[in-house]
Scaffold this motif. Structure first.
Motif, PDB file in Angstrom:
ATOM      1  N   ASP A 225       0.826  -1.207   0.000  1.00  0.00           N
ATOM      2  CA  ASP A 225       0.000   0.000   0.000  1.00  0.00           C
ATOM      3  C   ASP A 225       0.863   1.261   0.000  1.00  0.00           C
ATOM      4  OD1 ASP A 225      -2.333   1.568   0.170  1.00  0.00           O
ATOM      5  OD2 ASP A 225      -3.272   0.099   1.491  1.00  0.00           O
ATOM      6  N   ASN A 226       0.254   2.354  -0.457  1.00  0.00           N
ATOM      7  CA  ASN A 226       0.906   3.664  -0.466  1.00  0.00           C
ATOM      8  C   ASN A 226       2.108   3.690  -1.410  1.00  0.00           C
ATOM      9  OD1 ASN A 226       0.933   6.382   0.501  1.00  0.00           O
ATOM     10  ND2 ASN A 226       2.656   5.911   1.826  1.00  0.00           N
ATOM     11  N   SER A 227       2.019   2.923  -2.523  1.00  0.00           N
ATOM     12  CA  SER A 227       3.142   2.887  -3.466  1.00  0.00           C
ATOM     13  C   SER A 227       2.651   2.486  -4.848  1.00  0.00           C
ATOM     14  CB  SER A 227       4.199   1.881  -3.010  1.00  0.00           C
ATOM     15  OG  SER A 227       3.793   0.551  -3.277  1.00  0.00           O
ATOM     16  N   ASP A 228       3.546   2.588  -5.831  1.00  0.00           N
ATOM     17  CA  ASP A 228       3.217   2.175  -7.192  1.00  0.00           C
ATOM     18  C   ASP A 228       3.219   0.665  -7.345  1.00  0.00           C
ATOM     19  OD1 ASP A 228       5.953   1.900  -6.842  1.00  0.00           O
ATOM     20  OD2 ASP A 228       6.451   2.535  -8.880  1.00  0.00           O
ATOM     21  N   LEU A 229       3.561  -0.063  -6.286  1.00  0.00           N
ATOM     22  CA  LEU A 229       3.593  -1.522  -6.330  1.00  0.00           C
ATOM     23  C   LEU A 229       2.240  -2.147  -6.006  1.00  0.00           C
ATOM     24  CD1 LEU A 229       6.907  -1.886  -4.304  1.00  0.00           C
ATOM     25  CD2 LEU A 229       6.676  -2.142  -6.780  1.00  0.00           C
TER      26      LEU A 229
ATOM     27  N   GLU B 227       0.440  -9.782  12.910  1.00  0.00           N
ATOM     28  CA  GLU B 227       1.808  -9.652  12.408  1.00  0.00           C
ATOM     29  C   GLU B 227       1.900  -8.438  11.496  1.00  0.00           C
ATOM     30  OE1 GLU B 227       4.797 -10.554  12.559  1.00  0.00           O
ATOM     31  OE2 GLU B 227       4.890 -12.480  13.592  1.00  0.00           O
ATOM     32  N   LEU B 228       3.094  -7.922  11.371  1.00  0.00           N
ATOM     33  CA  LEU B 228       3.356  -6.783  10.505  1.00  0.00           C
ATOM     34  C   LEU B 228       4.474  -7.142   9.550  1.00  0.00           C
ATOM     35  CD1 LEU B 228       3.395  -3.063  11.392  1.00  0.00           C
ATOM     36  CD2 LEU B 228       5.396  -4.026  10.242  1.00  0.00           C
ATOM     37  N   PHE B 229       4.242  -6.923   8.250  1.00  0.00           N
ATOM     38  CA  PHE B 229       5.219  -7.247   7.223  1.00  0.00           C
ATOM     39  C   PHE B 229       5.660  -5.950   6.556  1.00  0.00           C
ATOM     40  CE2 PHE B 229       2.343 -10.834   7.734  1.00  0.00           C
ATOM     41  CZ  PHE B 229       3.227 -11.879   7.936  1.00  0.00           C
ATOM     42  N   GLY B 230       6.851  -5.498   6.921  1.00  0.00           N
ATOM     43  CA  GLY B 230       7.375  -4.275   6.325  1.00  0.00           C
ATOM     44  C   GLY B 230       7.862  -4.529   4.915  1.00  0.00           C
ATOM     45  N   GLN B 231       7.595  -3.579   4.016  1.00  0.00           N
ATOM     46  CA  GLN B 231       8.000  -3.708   2.625  1.00  0.00           C
ATOM     47  C   GLN B 231       8.823  -2.491   2.212  1.00  0.00           C
ATOM     48  OE1 GLN B 231       7.720  -6.349   0.984  1.00  0.00           O
ATOM     49  NE2 GLN B 231       5.875  -7.471   1.563  1.00  0.00           N
ATOM     50  N   SER B 232       9.484  -2.615   1.093  1.00  0.00           N
ATOM     51  CA  SER B 232      10.270  -1.519   0.550  1.00  0.00           C
ATOM     52  C   SER B 232       9.795  -1.229  -0.871  1.00  0.00           C
ATOM     53  CB  SER B 232      11.756  -1.882   0.522  1.00  0.00           C
ATOM     54  OG  SER B 232      12.014  -2.818  -0.507  1.00  0.00           O
ATOM     55  N   HIS B 233      10.377  -0.201  -1.471  1.00  0.00           N
ATOM     56  CA  HIS B 233      10.041   0.121  -2.858  1.00  0.00           C
ATOM     57  C   HIS B 233      10.673  -0.873  -3.827  1.00  0.00           C
ATOM     58  CE1 HIS B 233       7.887   3.971  -2.542  1.00  0.00           C
ATOM     59  NE2 HIS B 233       8.608   4.163  -1.462  1.00  0.00           N
ATOM     60  N   SER B 234      11.503  -1.754  -3.314  1.00  0.00           N
ATOM     61  CA  SER B 234      12.144  -2.745  -4.173  1.00  0.00           C
ATOM     62  C   SER B 234      12.093  -4.112  -3.508  1.00  0.00           C
ATOM     63  CB  SER B 234      13.596  -2.353  -4.458  1.00  0.00           C
ATOM     64  OG  SER B 234      14.194  -3.286  -5.332  1.00  0.00           O
ATOM     65  N   PRO B 235      10.935  -4.756  -3.497  1.00  0.00           N
ATOM     66  CA  PRO B 235      10.826  -6.076  -2.859  1.00  0.00           C
ATOM     67  C   PRO B 235      11.687  -7.105  -3.580  1.00  0.00           C
ATOM     68  CG  PRO B 235       8.847  -5.561  -4.128  1.00  0.00           C
ATOM     69  CD  PRO B 235       9.678  -4.318  -4.097  1.00  0.00           C
ATOM     70  N   GLY B 236      12.149  -8.088  -2.788  1.00  0.00           N
ATOM     71  CA  GLY B 236      13.009  -9.102  -3.384  1.00  0.00           C
ATOM     72  C   GLY B 236      13.099 -10.333  -2.513  1.00  0.00           C
TER      73      GLY B 236
ATOM     74  N   PRO C  70      14.066  -7.907 -14.537  1.00  0.00           N
ATOM     75  CA  PRO C  70      15.239  -7.261 -15.148  1.00  0.00           C
ATOM     76  C   PRO C  70      15.214  -5.742 -15.090  1.00  0.00           C
ATOM     77  CG  PRO C  70      13.713  -7.959 -16.843  1.00  0.00           C
ATOM     78  CD  PRO C  70      13.144  -8.456 -15.543  1.00  0.00           C
ATOM     79  N   ASP C  71      14.049  -5.135 -14.842  1.00  0.00           N
ATOM     80  CA  ASP C  71      13.962  -3.676 -14.821  1.00  0.00           C
ATOM     81  C   ASP C  71      12.815  -3.265 -13.904  1.00  0.00           C
ATOM     82  OD1 ASP C  71      11.458  -3.795 -16.420  1.00  0.00           O
ATOM     83  OD2 ASP C  71      12.794  -4.302 -18.076  1.00  0.00           O
ATOM     84  N   ARG C  72      12.715  -1.956 -13.665  1.00  0.00           N
ATOM     85  CA  ARG C  72      11.722  -1.435 -12.720  1.00  0.00           C
ATOM     86  C   ARG C  72      10.295  -1.705 -13.195  1.00  0.00           C
ATOM     87  NH1 ARG C  72      10.923  -0.273  -7.427  1.00  0.00           N
ATOM     88  NH2 ARG C  72       9.052   0.983  -7.228  1.00  0.00           N
ATOM     89  N   GLU C  73      10.022  -1.524 -14.453  1.00  0.00           N
ATOM     90  CA  GLU C  73       8.667  -1.739 -14.961  1.00  0.00           C
ATOM     91  C   GLU C  73       8.212  -3.175 -14.722  1.00  0.00           C
ATOM     92  OE1 GLU C  73       6.092  -1.075 -19.112  1.00  0.00           O
ATOM     93  OE2 GLU C  73       8.283  -1.209 -19.173  1.00  0.00           O
ATOM     94  N   THR C  74       9.103  -4.110 -14.990  1.00  0.00           N
ATOM     95  CA  THR C  74       8.765  -5.516 -14.773  1.00  0.00           C
ATOM     96  C   THR C  74       8.615  -5.823 -13.291  1.00  0.00           C
ATOM     97  OG1 THR C  74      10.027  -6.074 -16.762  1.00  0.00           O
ATOM     98  CG2 THR C  74       9.468  -7.884 -15.285  1.00  0.00           C
ATOM     99  N   LEU C  75       9.494  -5.255 -12.467  1.00  0.00           N
ATOM    100  CA  LEU C  75       9.398  -5.468 -11.022  1.00  0.00           C
ATOM    101  C   LEU C  75       8.053  -5.000 -10.495  1.00  0.00           C
ATOM    102  CD1 LEU C  75      10.773  -6.159  -8.259  1.00  0.00           C
ATOM    103  CD2 LEU C  75      11.405  -3.745  -8.152  1.00  0.00           C
TER     104      LEU C  75
ATOM    105  N   ALA D  47       5.199  -4.684 -12.104  1.00  0.00           N
ATOM    106  CA  ALA D  47       4.136  -5.557 -12.581  1.00  0.00           C
ATOM    107  C   ALA D  47       4.132  -6.889 -11.836  1.00  0.00           C
ATOM    108  CB  ALA D  47       4.287  -5.792 -14.079  1.00  0.00           C
ATOM    109  N   ARG D  48       5.288  -7.470 -11.621  1.00  0.00           N
ATOM    110  CA  ARG D  48       5.352  -8.780 -10.956  1.00  0.00           C
ATOM    111  C   ARG D  48       5.029  -8.662  -9.471  1.00  0.00           C
ATOM    112  NH1 ARG D  48      10.621 -11.535 -14.051  1.00  0.00           N
ATOM    113  NH2 ARG D  48       9.642 -11.546 -16.124  1.00  0.00           N
ATOM    114  N   THR D  49       5.350  -7.523  -8.860  1.00  0.00           N
ATOM    115  CA  THR D  49       4.959  -7.306  -7.467  1.00  0.00           C
ATOM    116  C   THR D  49       3.441  -7.202  -7.367  1.00  0.00           C
ATOM    117  OG1 THR D  49       7.037  -6.143  -7.043  1.00  0.00           O
ATOM    118  CG2 THR D  49       5.273  -5.846  -5.443  1.00  0.00           C
ATOM    119  N   LYS D  50       2.826  -6.517  -8.296  1.00  0.00           N
ATOM    120  CA  LYS D  50       1.364  -6.421  -8.311  1.00  0.00           C
ATOM    121  C   LYS D  50       0.729  -7.800  -8.467  1.00  0.00           C
ATOM    122  CE  LYS D  50       0.940  -1.695 -10.115  1.00  0.00           C
ATOM    123  NZ  LYS D  50       0.412  -0.859 -11.211  1.00  0.00           N
TER     124      LYS D  50
END
Length: 617
Positions: A369-373, A500-509, A548-553, A555-558
Motif C-alpha cells: 500500500d501507499n506505493s506504485d507496487l 503480524e506486521l510485514f514491512g516492505q520496501s520500494h524494491s521487494p526481493g 530485469p527492470d523497474r517496470e517488470t518489477l 508488474a510482478r509485485t502487483k
C-alpha cells in the motif's frame, strides 16, 4: 569457472600464442575482468548523489555533536546478539556495527558506500565485488578486512537466525580476494536486488568471536566498527550507547549530519502507559507514538500547551507495511479459504477506527500500500505474463476483480457482513446447531480459536472480531502474553491467529521468500508464520526476484500482491501515512523531511533549547 578465472585463462593463452597482439588483447581481457567501480548502487535507475556529494540533502551538515538523549525501549531484552534466534535482543545492539553500504532516506532502492569504498557488478550479474576502505577500523583499532566480511557472511548463514539462509540463498560463496576486496559469487538465476542485499551486510570482527560461541545469547558489550559502542547495560531494563570519539567513518559524506548525540540511553518499559508517564515526567526525551488513542488522549498536559513537549506528525512516502490478523494455516480450521474469507467480514475496521482510533488511520488493502507496487484494477499485460501460466493454481478473482477488504457500517455489528460471513461458513461445512453454536456439519467440531497478542494495546481492536464470531455461534479467546512467551510461541508456530506486521520496501526481493515461500513454512523462527505452501506463490516470488527492470518489477509485485490478497491469508488492518513523534523541546531538527520518513538519528541537541528547557523546570 568464474568470470575472473576465465579471463585469466584467456589472457595466458593470448600471451603464449599471440604475443604480437598481446597489448590489445590483454586490454580487452582486463576490461572484462574489472567491471566499473561505483560509489553507490541503484537497483533500477540512476543514483541521485554523485561520487563527490558532500552529504545527504535532508541532514544539517553543521549539526553540533553532544548531549544525551533518552529513548524508549519496548518490552525487555536478555541478549546483545541480534543475529540469532535465541533470546530477546536489545535492538540498540545492532547500532555498533557498520554495514558495507548504507541507504539514504530520500532515495529508495539505492545504497552508498560505508565500509565499502566502491562496488562493482560483473556484466553477467553473477559476481558482486566490494572494495573496503583501508581506514575502516573496529573499536579496538583492528582493521576491517575482507576476511571479516567472509567470516560474517558464512557465520550468519550457518549459525545466525534462519532468515539469513534464505536472505542470502542466491549466493554460492563469498571470497576474500585480498585484504580489502571481497567477491560474492551468485548462483543461477537473475536477482537484481542482490548487490543491495549484500550491501546491507553488517560486518563483525572475526578475531573478537574466535573464542566465543556465536550461537548463544550474551550480555557482554560487543565489539563493532560503528559510530556508537555499548557503554552500559542494565539487563532487561536499560542499555546505553556512547558515541565513538575517534570513529573512523565520522567524516564520510554518508555520515555527515548524522549520529549527533554523545550518549543514547534506551529505557525499557513493558507497559506503554507507564512509558508515557515516564515521558511526561521527563525521564524519556522522545517517543514514537503508534497508538492513535494515546496520541489523541494521553498528552493533554500543561507541558504540551506551553510548547515544552512537542507533538508533531511528519508525513512520509514509504510503502505502508501490511499489518493484519494472520491465520496459521497449519491449523485445520484455517485451511479452507472460505473460512478465512468469512472472517474478513467479521472485523469491523470502520467501527474500530471511529471508536478506538479517532479516525486517524487508513484501511490497508494491499501488501504494498501507499506505493506504485499496489495492485489496482485488473491485471495488465505484464502482470498477465506471469499470472496466465498459473491460472489453474490461483483463485479466479485474481484475474477479474480488484481486491478490497469488506467495508462495514461504523456500528458494532454490521448485519450484512454477518450474513455474508455465515454464508461462506455454511459453504465450508459449518452449521448452527440447536444450541445456536457454530459447529462442523460432519464432525460436530466447535468453531473455536485463540487470538494470541503481544500487548494489551490490541485487545479493544480484537474484541470487535471476538464479538462478531460469537454472534455467529463461535468461540474466540483473546490471550495477551509477555514478549518472551509471545516470541517463543510465534517462532514455533504455536498459535491459531495473531497480529503480524510485514514491512516492505520500494524494491521487494529476497525477503518475500521468508515471508511467503514454501521452504520457510516449516522453519522455526521464519517470517512465514502463516505457513503458506503455495507453488504458485513460490513461482511469483521467483519471477519477482528475477525482474530485469523497474517496470517488470512493479508488474510482478502487483501480481504477487493479487495472489496473496485473494488467498485470504490474513485480515488486513490499517496504516498511517505519517510518523508521529512526541518529544521535549531540546532538539534541532532539519527542515527537510526525507521521503522515507523522519528519524531522530538526524536530530541534535540544541544547547540553547536544552538550557531554556532546564530553566523552565
Amino acid at each position: 569457472m568464474n568470470a575472473r578465472r576465465i579471463t585469466q585463462f584467456l589472457a595466458s593463452v593470448t600471451l603464449c600464442t599471440l604475443a604480437g597482439f598481446a597489448p590489445v588483447l590483454i586490454g580487452v581481457v582486463a576490461k572484462a575482468q574489472e567491471p566499473e567501480r561505483h560509489h553507490g548502487f541503484a537497483i533500477h535507475g540512476d543514483l541521485k548523489y554523485g561520487p563527490d556529494f558532500p552529504h545527504f540533502d535532508y541532514v544539517n551538515p553543521d549539526a553540533p555533536k553532544g548531549g544525551t538523549v533518552t529513548r524508549l525501549g519496548r518490552g525487555t531484552f536478555d541478549s546483545l546478539n541480534p543475529f540469532i534466534i535465541k533470546g530477546t535482543p536489545a535492538g540498540a545492539a545492532a547500532a555498533v556495527y557498520d554495514t558495507l553500504m548504507t541507504q539514504p532516506m530520500d532515495e529508495p532502492n539505492t545504497e552508498y558506500g560505508l565500509l565499502a569504498e566502491w562496488i562493482s557488478v560483473s556484466d553477467d550479474k553473477r559476481t558482486v565485488t566490494f572494495g573496503l576502505r583501508p581506514e575502516a577500523r573496529f573499536h579496538d583499532g583492528h582493521p576491517v578486512e575482507a576476511t571479516d566480511v567472509v567470516w560474517t557472511f558464512d557465520t550468519l548463514r550457518e549459525k545466525g537466525a534462519p532468515l539469513y539462509r534464505y536472505y542470502y540463498s542466491a549466493v554460492d560463496k563469498a571470497v576474500a580476494v585480498d585484504a580489502h576486496t571481497v567477491e560474492f559469487h551468485l548462483g543461477e538465476g537473475m536477482n537484481q536486488e542482490m548487490p543491495v542485499i549484500l550491501g546491507q551486510l553488517p560486518v563483525l570482527p572475526e578475531h573478537y568471536w574466535a573464542d566465543k560461541d556465536f550461537a548463544t545469547t550474551t550480555l557482554e558489550p560487543p565489539l563493532g566498527s560503528g559510530p556508537y559502542r555499548v557503554a552500559d547495560v542494565d539487563a532487561g531494563k536499560a542499555i546505553t550507547l556512547e558515541r565513538v570519539e575517534d570513529y573512523w567513518g565520522a567524516d564520510l559524506p554518508v555520515n555527515i549530519g548524522i549520529n549527533n548525540f554523545d550518549r543514547i540511553v534506551y529505557q525499557y518499559y513493558r507497559d506503554p502507559v507507564v512509558a508515557i508517564e515516564a515521558l511526561k515526567a521527563g525521564e524519556i526525551d522522545i517517543r514514537y507514538e503508534n497508538s492513535s488513542k494515546f496520541w489523541a488522549t494521553a498528552y493533554d498536559v500543561p507541558a504540551v500547551e506551553k510548547g515544552r513537549l512537542i507533538k508533531r506528525e511528519f508525513p512520509h512516502h514509504r510503502v505502508a507495511p501490511m499489518q493484519g490478523y494472520i491465520f496459521n494455516l497449519r491449523r485445520p480450521l484455517f485451511q479452507d479459504p472460505k473460512v478465512r474469507e468469512a472472517l474478513t467480514y467479521l472485523w469491523n475496521f470502520e467501527w474500530v477506527n471511529k471508536t478506538i482510533m479517532y479516525d486517524s488511520y487508513v484501511r490497508t488493502d494491499s501488501y504494498f500500500d501507499n506505493s506504485d507496487l499496489e495492485a489496482t484494477g485488473t491485471p495488465g499485460p505484464l502482470e498477465m505474463e506471469v499470472l496466465e501460466p498459473l491460472r489453474d493454481q490461483l483463485p479466479p478473482r485474481v484475474f477479474t476483480q480488484d481486491y478490497a477488504p469488506p467495508a462495514s457500517a461504523p456500528t458494532d455489528m454490521d448485519r450484512n457482513n454477518l450474513k455474508a460471513a455465515l454464508g461462506l461458513l455454511k459453504e465450508a461445512g459449518w452449521v448452527v446447531n440447536e444450541n445456536r453454536k457454530l459447529v462442523h456439519g460432519e464432525t460436530g467440531e466447535p468453531f473455536a480459536f485463540e487470538i494470541l497478542l503481544h500487548s494489551d494495546q490490541f485487545v479493544p481492536h480484537t474484541q470487535s472480531l471476538e464479538r462478531a464470531v460469537e454472534r455467529l455461534g463461535g468461540d474466540v479467546e483473546i490471550r495477551p502474553v509477555d514478549d518472551a512467551q509471545y516470541q517463543n510461541r510465534v517462532d514455533n508456530f504455536d498459535f491459531d491467529m495473531t497480529i503480524e506486521l510485514f514491512g516492505q520496501s520500494h524494491s521487494p526481493g529476497n525477503e518475500q521468500l521468508d515471508f511467503w515461500g514454501s521452504a520457510a513454512a516449516d522453519r522455526p523462527g521464519s517470517r512465514n508464520a502463516i505457513g503458506i505452501k503455495n507453488p504458485a506463490i513460490d513461482t511469483l516470488i521467483e519471477k519477482l526476484i528475477a525482474s530485469p527492470d523497474r517496470e517488470t518489477l512493479v508488474a510482478r509485485t502487483k501480481a504477487l500482491d493479487r495472489a496473496l490478497l485473494w488467498n485470504f491469508y490474513l485480515i488486513p488492518m490499517y496504516h498511517s501515512e505519517a510518523d508521529r513523534y512526541i518529544y521535549w523541546d531540546k532538539f534541532g531538527i532539519p527542515e527537510t523531511v526525507p521521503s522515507q520518513g523522519m528519524t531522530p538519528e538526524i536530530w541534535w541537541v540544541d544547547p540553547e533549547k536544552a538550557a531554556a528547557l532546564g530553566k523552565a523546570g
